[in-house]
Design a protein around this motif. Structure first.
Motif, PDB file in Angstrom:
ATOM      1  N   LEU A  63       0.862  -1.171   0.000  1.00 53.85           N
ATOM      2  CA  LEU A  63       0.000   0.000   0.000  1.00 53.85           C
ATOM      3  C   LEU A  63       0.903   1.227   0.000  1.00 53.85           C
ATOM      4  O   LEU A  63       1.743   1.373   0.901  1.00 53.85           O
ATOM      5  CB  LEU A  63      -0.907  -0.023   1.229  1.00 53.85           C
ATOM      6  CG  LEU A  63      -1.975   1.045   1.384  1.00 53.85           C
ATOM      7  CD1 LEU A  63      -2.864   1.105   0.151  1.00 53.85           C
ATOM      8  CD2 LEU A  63      -2.810   0.767   2.622  1.00 53.85           C
ATOM      9  N   PRO A  64       0.791   2.120  -0.988  1.00 56.26           N
ATOM     10  CA  PRO A  64       1.714   3.247  -1.085  1.00 56.26           C
ATOM     11  C   PRO A  64       1.796   4.047   0.212  1.00 56.26           C
ATOM     12  O   PRO A  64       0.779   4.452   0.779  1.00 56.26           O
ATOM     13  CB  PRO A  64       1.105   4.090  -2.220  1.00 56.26           C
ATOM     14  CG  PRO A  64       0.391   3.094  -3.079  1.00 56.26           C
ATOM     15  CD  PRO A  64      -0.168   2.080  -2.119  1.00 56.26           C
ATOM     16  N   GLY A  65       3.019   4.249   0.685  1.00 57.06           N
ATOM     17  CA  GLY A  65       3.257   5.042   1.878  1.00 57.06           C
ATOM     18  C   GLY A  65       3.080   4.303   3.183  1.00 57.06           C
ATOM     19  O   GLY A  65       3.359   4.856   4.248  1.00 57.06           O
ATOM     20  N   VAL A  66       2.613   3.054   3.128  1.00 61.31           N
ATOM     21  CA  VAL A  66       2.319   2.286   4.342  1.00 61.31           C
ATOM     22  C   VAL A  66       3.333   1.160   4.481  1.00 61.31           C
ATOM     23  O   VAL A  66       3.430   0.276   3.631  1.00 61.31           O
ATOM     24  CB  VAL A  66       0.888   1.718   4.296  1.00 61.31           C
ATOM     25  CG1 VAL A  66       0.592   0.906   5.553  1.00 61.31           C
ATOM     26  CG2 VAL A  66      -0.124   2.850   4.151  1.00 61.31           C
ATOM     27  N   GLY A  67       4.096   1.181   5.576  1.00 60.08           N
ATOM     28  CA  GLY A  67       5.132   0.192   5.800  1.00 60.08           C
ATOM     29  C   GLY A  67       4.604  -1.088   6.412  1.00 60.08           C
ATOM     30  O   GLY A  67       3.437  -1.173   6.812  1.00 60.08           O
ATOM     31  N   PRO A  68       5.458  -2.122   6.514  1.00 62.08           N
ATOM     32  CA  PRO A  68       5.010  -3.431   6.990  1.00 62.08           C
ATOM     33  C   PRO A  68       4.493  -3.433   8.423  1.00 62.08           C
ATOM     34  O   PRO A  68       3.547  -4.148   8.749  1.00 62.08           O
ATOM     35  CB  PRO A  68       6.257  -4.312   6.837  1.00 62.08           C
ATOM     36  CG  PRO A  68       7.407  -3.360   6.740  1.00 62.08           C
ATOM     37  CD  PRO A  68       6.873  -2.127   6.100  1.00 62.08           C
ATOM     38  N   SER A  69       5.098  -2.645   9.317  1.00 61.93           N
ATOM     39  CA  SER A  69       4.615  -2.608  10.702  1.00 61.93           C
ATOM     40  C   SER A  69       3.213  -2.014  10.783  1.00 61.93           C
ATOM     41  O   SER A  69       2.359  -2.514  11.514  1.00 61.93           O
ATOM     42  CB  SER A  69       5.583  -1.806  11.580  1.00 61.93           C
ATOM     43  OG  SER A  69       6.834  -2.439  11.649  1.00 61.93           O
ATOM     44  N   THR A  70       2.985  -0.956  10.026  1.00 67.37           N
ATOM     45  CA  THR A  70       1.649  -0.348   9.999  1.00 67.37           C
ATOM     46  C   THR A  70       0.658  -1.289   9.335  1.00 67.37           C
ATOM     47  O   THR A  70      -0.466  -1.474   9.829  1.00 67.37           O
ATOM     48  CB  THR A  70       1.687   0.990   9.241  1.00 67.37           C
ATOM     49  OG1 THR A  70       2.665   1.842   9.839  1.00 67.37           O
ATOM     50  CG2 THR A  70       0.328   1.670   9.274  1.00 67.37           C
ATOM     51  N   ARG A  71       1.069  -1.908   8.240  1.00 67.08           N
ATOM     52  CA  ARG A  71       0.184  -2.825   7.517  1.00 67.08           C
ATOM     53  C   ARG A  71      -0.227  -4.015   8.392  1.00 67.08           C
ATOM     54  O   ARG A  71      -1.340  -4.523   8.278  1.00 67.08           O
ATOM     55  CB  ARG A  71       0.891  -3.298   6.246  1.00 67.08           C
ATOM     56  CG  ARG A  71       0.118  -4.305   5.403  1.00 67.08           C
ATOM     57  CD  ARG A  71      -1.118  -3.698   4.773  1.00 67.08           C
ATOM     58  NE  ARG A  71      -1.879  -4.702   4.054  1.00 67.08           N
ATOM     59  CZ  ARG A  71      -2.774  -5.508   4.621  1.00 67.08           C
ATOM     60  NH1 ARG A  71      -3.023  -5.448   5.913  1.00 67.08           N
ATOM     61  NH2 ARG A  71      -3.426  -6.392   3.881  1.00 67.08           N
ATOM     62  N   ALA A  72       0.662  -4.414   9.295  1.00 68.59           N
ATOM     63  CA  ALA A  72       0.364  -5.551  10.167  1.00 68.59           C
ATOM     64  C   ALA A  72      -0.791  -5.264  11.118  1.00 68.59           C
ATOM     65  O   ALA A  72      -1.400  -6.186  11.659  1.00 68.59           O
ATOM     66  CB  ALA A  72       1.610  -5.940  10.959  1.00 68.59           C
ATOM     67  N   ALA A  73      -1.118  -3.993  11.321  1.00 66.88           N
ATOM     68  CA  ALA A  73      -2.219  -3.619  12.209  1.00 66.88           C
ATOM     69  C   ALA A  73      -3.576  -3.660  11.511  1.00 66.88           C
ATOM     70  O   ALA A  73      -4.607  -3.454  12.160  1.00 66.88           O
ATOM     71  CB  ALA A  73      -1.969  -2.231  12.791  1.00 66.88           C
ATOM     72  N   PHE A  74      -3.604  -3.921  10.211  1.00 69.41           N
ATOM     73  CA  PHE A  74      -4.866  -3.977   9.484  1.00 69.41           C
ATOM     74  C   PHE A  74      -5.668  -5.202   9.921  1.00 69.41           C
ATOM     75  O   PHE A  74      -5.109  -6.289  10.103  1.00 69.41           O
ATOM     76  CB  PHE A  74      -4.628  -4.091   7.975  1.00 69.41           C
ATOM     77  CG  PHE A  74      -4.319  -2.792   7.282  1.00 69.41           C
ATOM     78  CD1 PHE A  74      -3.580  -1.805   7.908  1.00 69.41           C
ATOM     79  CD2 PHE A  74      -4.743  -2.574   5.984  1.00 69.41           C
ATOM     80  CE1 PHE A  74      -3.290  -0.618   7.263  1.00 69.41           C
ATOM     81  CE2 PHE A  74      -4.460  -1.394   5.327  1.00 69.41           C
ATOM     82  CZ  PHE A  74      -3.729  -0.408   5.966  1.00 69.41           C
TER      83      PHE A  74
END
Length: 256
Positions: A63-74
């Motif tokens: 997801l543009p601008g969204v890193g793996p740590s942030t993405r893991a919270a989805f």
């Protein structure tokens, strides 16, 4: 001539014997004299190598601008994300883009970018009441409302005159109409209720009432604001079946 016929007869007898022996033992027949061997078969020692798996495209689940740590919270079922990024921790202007993930797992921009405002003093990952900062993180968005009638929202929509607002913003701009359309951000609130619900599961000290609402031309207390014409469009686009979230914060933090 009799000698030549005898030689041919002897060669024929030898080949027939060889073929008969091969049929009995399972061994391959010898190649004809002076000829090349046939193509390799299962009996050869050439190892079988399955085709190499095709690598996944680089864009899968990115997801543009969204890193793996942030993405893991989805949440696992989320296929819709409103990404709101500020330039730094202290800025109160941001940009919002709505993305959706297709069946191939590719995230696509479906609306935006839109200019946005956040809190006066920027962003924080430890929001408390009255700090004039917007919380950083990934939050569900599933309830909406406003002073004006439902513009076609797919989210549950609560029209109520209690959304009327008066007063002035930090730059002296009028706040009237700011809550004509709102979308509740699930920070310290009870999901599945009206944005007007004032119960705070984490306690009043952690703040609450963090919404996406109509922009009034200046920074907010803690909310995210978008232009008046954008809010009805966003309300019609957000689909509870896609488990939408808002991803919000400084670009560097969200990129982690």
């Amino acid at each position: 001539m009799p000698v030549r016929k005898a030689a041919v007869r002897a060669l024929t007898t030898t080949l027939c014997a060889a073929l008969l022996l091969a049929a009995c033992t399972g061994a391959p027949p010898p190649p004809p004299a002076g000829g090349a061997a046939g193509p390799p078969g299962d009996h050869d020692s050439v190892p079988h190598r399955p085709p190499a798996p095709r690598p996944e495209p680089a864009w899968v689940d990115r997801l543009p601008g969204v890193g793996p740590s942030t993405r893991a919270a989805f949440p696992a079922g989320t296929t819709q994300a409103l990404v709101v990024l500020g330039a730094t921790t202290t800025t109160n202007e941001a940009e919002a883009v709505l993305y959706e993930r297709d069946p191939s797992r590719r995230w696509n921009r479906v609306a935006g970018p839109w200019p946005a405002h956040n809190a006066l003093r920027g962003w924080t990952d430890e929001h408390v009441a009255g700090d004039l900062r917007s919380p950083i993180g990934v939050f569900r968005i599933g309830d909406a409302g406003g002073r004006l009638p439902d513009p076609g929202s797919l989210l549950p929509y609560d029209q109520d005159e209690e959304f009327a607002l008066q007063g002035a913003g930090f730059a002296g701009e009028p706040l009237e109409g700011s809550f004509d359309y709102v979308i509740a951000i699930d920070y310290n609130r009870i999901p599945g209720t009206s944005p007007l619900n004032k119960k705070r599961p984490l306690g009043a000290a952690k703040g609450g009432g963090v919404w996406i609402h109509v922009d009034h031309g200046g920074p907010t207390q803690a909310c995210v604001s978008l232009a008046r014409e954008v809010m009805p469009e966003l309300l019609r686009a957000l689909d509870p079946m896609k488990e939408p979230v808002i991803v919000m914060g400084p670009a560097a933090d969200i990129a982690r």
